[in-house]
Design an enzyme around this catalytic site. Structure first.
Site, PDB file in Angstrom:
ATOM      1  N   HIS A   1      -4.284  -0.975   0.814  1.00 13.07           N
ATOM      2  CA  HIS A   1      -5.157  -2.148   0.843  1.00 13.07           C
ATOM      3  C   HIS A   1      -6.512  -1.694   1.383  1.00 13.07           C
ATOM      4  O   HIS A   1      -6.626  -1.355   2.555  1.00 13.07           O
ATOM      5  CB  HIS A   1      -4.565  -3.243   1.730  1.00 13.07           C
TER       6      HIS A   1
ATOM      7  N   ARG B   1      -9.313  -3.649   1.056  1.00  9.77           N
ATOM      8  CA  ARG B   1      -9.936  -4.882   1.574  1.00  9.77           C
ATOM      9  C   ARG B   1     -11.258  -5.279   0.917  1.00  9.77           C
ATOM     10  O   ARG B   1     -11.672  -6.423   1.063  1.00  9.77           O
ATOM     11  CB  ARG B   1     -10.154  -4.780   3.086  1.00  9.77           C
TER      12      ARG B   1
ATOM     13  N   ASN C   1      -5.280  -8.009  -3.485  1.00 12.53           N
ATOM     14  CA  ASN C   1      -5.429  -9.188  -2.622  1.00 12.53           C
ATOM     15  C   ASN C   1      -6.733  -9.125  -1.837  1.00 12.53           C
ATOM     16  O   ASN C   1      -6.772  -9.083  -0.610  1.00 12.53           O
ATOM     17  CB  ASN C   1      -4.222  -9.356  -1.694  1.00 12.53           C
TER      18      ASN C   1
ATOM     19  N   ASP D   1       0.650  -8.165  -5.368  1.00  8.95           N
ATOM     20  CA  ASP D   1       1.081  -7.764  -4.023  1.00  8.95           C
ATOM     21  C   ASP D   1       0.299  -8.489  -2.935  1.00  8.95           C
ATOM     22  O   ASP D   1      -0.904  -8.692  -3.029  1.00  8.95           O
ATOM     23  CB  ASP D   1       0.919  -6.261  -3.820  1.00  8.95           C
TER      24      ASP D   1
ATOM     25  N   HIS E   1       7.339  -1.378  -1.360  1.00  9.44           N
ATOM     26  CA  HIS E   1       7.828  -1.291   0.029  1.00  9.44           C
ATOM     27  C   HIS E   1       9.249  -1.833   0.232  1.00  9.44           C
ATOM     28  O   HIS E   1       9.474  -2.788   0.980  1.00  9.44           O
ATOM     29  CB  HIS E   1       6.863  -1.975   0.993  1.00  9.44           C
TER      30      HIS E   1
ATOM     31  N   ASN F   1       4.873  -6.577   6.811  1.00 12.12           N
ATOM     32  CA  ASN F   1       5.669  -7.295   5.819  1.00 12.12           C
ATOM     33  C   ASN F   1       5.924  -6.382   4.619  1.00 12.12           C
ATOM     34  O   ASN F   1       4.972  -5.964   3.976  1.00 12.12           O
ATOM     35  CB  ASN F   1       4.937  -8.558   5.362  1.00 12.12           C
TER      36      ASN F   1
ATOM     37  N   ASP G   1       1.476   1.668   2.190  1.00  7.84           N
ATOM     38  CA  ASP G   1       1.143   0.255   2.416  1.00  7.84           C
ATOM     39  C   ASP G   1       0.093   0.138   3.518  1.00  7.84           C
ATOM     40  O   ASP G   1       0.165  -0.733   4.386  1.00  7.84           O
ATOM     41  CB  ASP G   1       2.386  -0.570   2.745  1.00  7.84           C
TER      42      ASP G   1
ATOM     43  N   GLY H   1       0.801  -6.149   8.873  1.00 10.33           N
ATOM     44  CA  GLY H   1       0.282  -4.901   8.327  1.00 10.33           C
ATOM     45  C   GLY H   1      -0.122  -3.880   9.366  1.00 10.33           C
ATOM     46  O   GLY H   1      -0.564  -4.224  10.467  1.00 10.33           O
TER      47      GLY H   1
END
EC number: 3.5.2.3
Length: 426
Positions: free
Chosen positions: A61, A63, A93, A151, A232, A279, A306, A325
């Site tokens: 991620h 961001r 995301n 995701d 994951h 998560n 992740d 996270g």
């Protein structure tokens, strides 16, 4: 003029480290041998380190756009190469979600400007990841996405997931799933539905919230013929379902994160430090054992970090309100080498494969190979020097890790992407 990586070792077919020099020219590996002619080339001393193909992370991620206070493409790409990763696939995301050609192009351009790790964006399965309307799969594929996923959330509608798989199968794109049945979730749940949650009187996240979606999607993948990949994986029931799916001939792959391999819910400190909140959550000892067994027997295809950075302020909001996270790009290989290879759980050859050739094969990438003619994505690891994990040294904006203070070997010292040195600490 090229670059010779000298005084290094590579893994042979038997999994033994053997002396090898590697010549890199014009972004490719052009020669390999125990001793190469240095004439006309720069020579870099690898100090006896292990030279491997650059690591590949199918789940990060970054961001950006929208959450640059947590991470940017530049800081995430720097963190990647500092951790030995040369290719990373970033999740959709963001805000806006990666659900349009314009956002895909934005990310690819930003990654090119950063000039560090190769960043390939995922495309969202549904518009704004709301689970209501499919995105333009064909347009996203042409723009250069890695695969399709929502995701961060699971696709709750079975009908929508089937429709997505049918369309993705026609286009030859993988469907990658965050498996979580929201009907089984209690608001505010932050830990696995196990002994630690019970001890603190907290609602838990049950394993079946994951495994029900895994089972559903494997059946849909069998029917549609799509390449289906589970993000994951964390529960023993999910491992069993993937194993059964593979035996039945379903085109299913899956990944596991380092923290689920190394930790379980009983390791969470009594103060419920939110750096242990992720998560899927850390599950039971039995789940952790099933994940390691799944790596050994080939049920689990790859390891993915992740990597999920958050600010310290966000993580200070308590176990119920802090975001899920942890970061992982800069610590993955040292943690896994020290705690799985050196303890005898995995061979070094197996670990390297799980982080290079296996994700490359699963997603049909031209990377992850250490051979003449391959792209010169390379990483050198110091397998002897011990260092303590210190989040203050991270290139990532995020320092949210439960592994601060762990002492590890296996630190990256040199990373090349397309033959260009992007990280050096030799």
């Amino acid at each position: 003029m090229g670059i010779i990586l000298g005084n290094g070792n590579v893994l042979n077919q038997a999994g033994e480290l053997t002396p090898m020099e590697i010549l890199v020219e014009k972004g490719r590996i052009t020669a390999m041998g125990e001793t190469l002619d240095r004439c006309g080339h720069d020579w870099i001393d690898c100090h006896g380190g292990m030279i491997s193909a650059g690591l590949i992370d199918a789940h990060v991620h970054l961001r950006e756009p929208g959450f640059e206070h947590k991470e940017t493409i530049e800081t995430g790409a720097k963190a990647a190469v500092q951790g030995g990763f040369t290719t990373v696939a970033c999740m959709p995301n963001t805000r806006p979600s990666i659900d349009s050609v314009e956002t895909v192009t934005y990310i690819l351009d930003k990654a090119s400007e950063a000039g560090m790790a190769r960043v390939i964006p995922y495309g969202a399965i549904t518009v704004r990841q709301l689970g209501k309307e499919l995105t333009d799969f064909a347009g996203l594929k042409e723009a250069g996405i890695f695969a399709l996923t929502d995701d961060g959330v699971g696709v709750q509608s079975t009908a929508m997931m089937k429709k997505a798989m049918q369309k993705a199968a026609e286009l030859g794109i993988a469907i990658v799933a965050h498996c979580e049945d929201e009907d089984l979730l209690i608001p505010g749940a932050a830990l696995h539905d196990g002994v630690v949650a019970a001890r603190h009187g907290l609602p838990g996240i049950p394993s079946e919230s994951e495994s029900i979606h895994v089972g559903r999607d494997i059946l849909l993948a069998e029917q549609t013929g799509v390449h289906y990949h589970v993000c994951h994986i964390s529960a023993k029931e999910s491992v069993r379902l993937v194993r059964d799916g593979k035996r039945a001939g379903v085109n299913v792959t899956c990944e596991v994160s380092p923290h689920h391999l190394l930790l379980c819910d009983e390791d969470i400190p009594d103060n419920l430090d939110t750096n242990w909140k992720m998560n899927p959550p850390l599950r039971s000892r039995e789940d952790r054992a099933a994940l390691i067994a799944g790596l050994k027997d080939g049920t689990i295809d790859m390891i993915a970090t992740d990597h999920a950075p958050h600010t310290q302020e966000e993580k200070a909001n308590g176990i119920n309100r802090a975001p899920f996270g942890i970061v992982g790009l800069e610590t993955a290989f040292p943690l896994l080498y020290t705690n799985l290879v050196q303890t005898g759980e995995l061979t070094l050859k197996k670990l390297v494969e799980l982080l290079t050739v296996k994700p490359a094969e699963a997603f049909k990438l031209p990377y992850g190979r250490l051979e003449v003619g391959a792209p010169a994505d390379l990483t050198v690891m110091d397998l002897e020097t011990e260092k303590t994990i210190d989040p203050s040294t991270f290139a990532s904006k995020g320092i949210n890790t439960p592994f601060a203070g762990w002492v590890c070997k296996g630190w990256p010292t040199l990373t090349l992407v397309d033959g260009k040195i992007v990280y050096q600490n030799v």
